[in-house]
Scaffold this motif. Sequence first.
Motif, short mmCIF file in Angstrom:
data_model
loop_
_atom_site.label_atom_id
_atom_site.label_comp_id
_atom_site.label_asym_id
_atom_site.label_seq_id
_atom_site.Cartn_x
_atom_site.Cartn_y
_atom_site.Cartn_z
N HIS A 198 0.83 -1.22 0.00
CA HIS A 198 0.00 0.00 0.00
C HIS A 198 0.87 1.26 0.00
N LEU A 199 1.94 1.23 -0.79
CA LEU A 199 2.83 2.39 -0.82
C LEU A 199 2.18 3.60 -1.48
N ASP A 200 1.05 3.38 -2.20
CA ASP A 200 0.28 4.50 -2.72
C ASP A 200 -0.34 5.31 -1.58
N ILE A 201 -0.52 4.67 -0.43
CA ILE A 201 -1.06 5.33 0.75
C ILE A 201 0.06 5.80 1.68
N TYR A 202 1.05 4.92 1.92
CA TYR A 202 2.06 5.18 2.95
C TYR A 202 3.31 5.89 2.43
N GLY A 203 3.61 5.74 1.16
CA GLY A 203 4.82 6.36 0.63
C GLY A 203 6.03 5.47 0.73
N ASP A 204 6.32 4.95 1.92
CA ASP A 204 7.45 4.04 2.07
C ASP A 204 7.20 3.10 3.24
N ALA A 205 8.09 2.11 3.37
CA ALA A 205 7.92 1.08 4.39
C ALA A 205 7.99 1.66 5.79
N GLN A 210 6.82 4.46 6.98
CA GLN A 210 5.53 4.98 7.42
C GLN A 210 4.54 3.85 7.69
N LEU A 211 4.63 2.77 6.90
CA LEU A 211 3.79 1.60 7.16
C LEU A 211 4.13 1.02 8.53
N HIS A 212 5.41 0.87 8.82
CA HIS A 212 5.84 0.33 10.12
C HIS A 212 5.37 1.22 11.26
N GLU A 213 5.42 2.52 11.05
CA GLU A 213 4.97 3.45 12.08
C GLU A 213 3.50 3.23 12.42
N PHE A 270 1.78 0.41 12.09
CA PHE A 270 1.64 -0.83 12.85
C PHE A 270 2.09 -0.64 14.31
N GLN A 271 3.13 0.15 14.50
CA GLN A 271 3.59 0.41 15.86
C GLN A 271 2.56 1.21 16.65
N LEU A 272 1.85 2.12 15.97
CA LEU A 272 0.75 2.84 16.62
C LEU A 272 -0.39 1.89 16.96
N PHE A 273 -0.69 0.96 16.04
CA PHE A 273 -1.73 -0.04 16.31
C PHE A 273 -1.36 -0.87 17.53
N ALA A 274 -0.09 -1.23 17.66
CA ALA A 274 0.35 -2.03 18.80
C ALA A 274 0.12 -1.31 20.12
N LYS A 275 0.10 0.00 20.09
CA LYS A 275 -0.11 0.79 21.30
C LYS A 275 -1.59 1.05 21.59
N LYS A 328 4.60 -11.63 15.14
CA LYS A 328 5.53 -12.54 14.49
C LYS A 328 6.96 -12.19 14.88
N ASP A 329 7.68 -13.19 15.31
CA ASP A 329 9.07 -13.00 15.72
C ASP A 329 9.87 -12.33 14.61
N GLY A 330 10.59 -11.27 14.97
CA GLY A 330 11.42 -10.56 14.01
C GLY A 330 10.85 -9.24 13.54
N LEU A 331 9.57 -9.00 13.81
CA LEU A 331 8.97 -7.72 13.41
C LEU A 331 9.46 -6.60 14.32
N PRO A 332 9.56 -5.37 13.79
CA PRO A 332 10.07 -4.25 14.58
C PRO A 332 9.03 -3.68 15.55
N ILE A 333 8.63 -4.50 16.51
CA ILE A 333 7.68 -4.10 17.55
C ILE A 333 8.41 -4.19 18.89
N ALA A 334 8.21 -3.19 19.73
CA ALA A 334 9.02 -3.09 20.95
C ALA A 334 8.59 -4.08 22.03
N GLU A 335 7.28 -4.23 22.27
CA GLU A 335 6.81 -5.04 23.39
C GLU A 335 5.70 -5.97 22.95
#
Length: 451
Positions: A193-200, A202-205, A207-212, A223-230
Amino acid sequence: MELDLIKRVYFIGAGGIGMSALARYFKKRGCLVGGYDKTRTVLTSHLEEEGILISYVDELSSLPAGFEVTAADTLIVYTPAIPKNSVLLNYFRDHGFNLQKRSQVLGIISKGQFCIAVAGTHGKTTTSSIVAHILTDTGYGCTAFLGGIATNYQSNFLLGDNNVVVVEADEYDRSFLTLHPDIAVITSMDADHLDIYGDAAQLHESFQLFAKQLKPGGTLFFKDGLPIAEGITYGSDTTATVQALNIRVEQGSFVFDYQDEKVSITDIPLMLPGKHNVENATVAIAVAIRLGIDPVKVKAAVANFKGVKRRFEYVVREDKHIYIDDYAHHPEELRACFHAVRQLYPDKKMTVVFQPHLFSRTRDFANEFAEVLSTVDSLLLLDIYPARELPMEGINSEFLRAKLTLENSGVYSNEEVLKYVKENQPELLVTVGAGDIDTLIQPLKNILTNV
């Protein structure tokens, strides 16, 4: 808008898989439900059979009685894929109706309930469907809004009698940020969905907001290995907290063991193939264990889960022909699909029919698509399915084919695909894509089974 105040609901884009689940939910609640979609499909026909008023003309004259005038008890649900010049969409906007996206409505429904939300650029439909099935099959119960037709129930909507709701948390348009789950799952965060996010990044950001977004005391599995803090990690690697172990193929089916910090379940049979689906089942089991469901019942439920339509679905399974259909439309989804096929049928030549989905996705991931598509034995490319997009100069299926290292490939029309399959009778056929490639399934089945 309070859920109990809603008495009439109109859906603009009613035929979408997620939208139709909501339509069924409100119909079950006793609301007057109507909707519009541009094309009659099997899904919209089923909605009509269930008493939902569907029209296929984007005109005010098509509105059912009761939706012409603004009212406090009326909700209009729309999909972002609807064109901005839609007559119905603009009428509702101009006349002050309460308009909400599907994701916002899921937020309204799940508010005040125990919410289990599954997010991910791929894997969320299968994972949420396994979760919903385990809860239903074991008698725990849930209401579920799924992004595919669960084969066990022949529906994308399950209605429970408790306060537990299972939803797909859609990353498109940052829609999942309307949810506040008690249990959240993140299956994947591959660039899309880079037409929405621009780059990876912003997509990761997002997901990190969703995690919070978890409610206080909530649980996050990722999933093990994803850039999520907790949170609690899962996977088939020894570094994960929740693990799928001893994955093997026995008599044509995948079998695995489940292990977390307290519970161990051995020899779990899974009808779905591939390590990715074993991992999807593993986190679904972890969710069920977290809810206190008996592991013996969980194992039995996983064993009888029949899958989701168009997710590695066997169309033909005979000695002479194997035909598998899958919704895969991202390079990583294709990679997982093809790997599962190779594990099950290492000695068969794989013929693939692929319909690229979106001009922007084809452009953004052309090299990745070319790499994974070049690993099959024969490839038939259909034209790009545009969905919500207008054509882009120079971006077409021939542009993609030129990047392949596979000689046995070409761009075909639907009719040419049917002719090719009739003449060549491939022993292992796989159709993949998220557009209207599903219209080929029955004709291809007929050819391979000599109907």
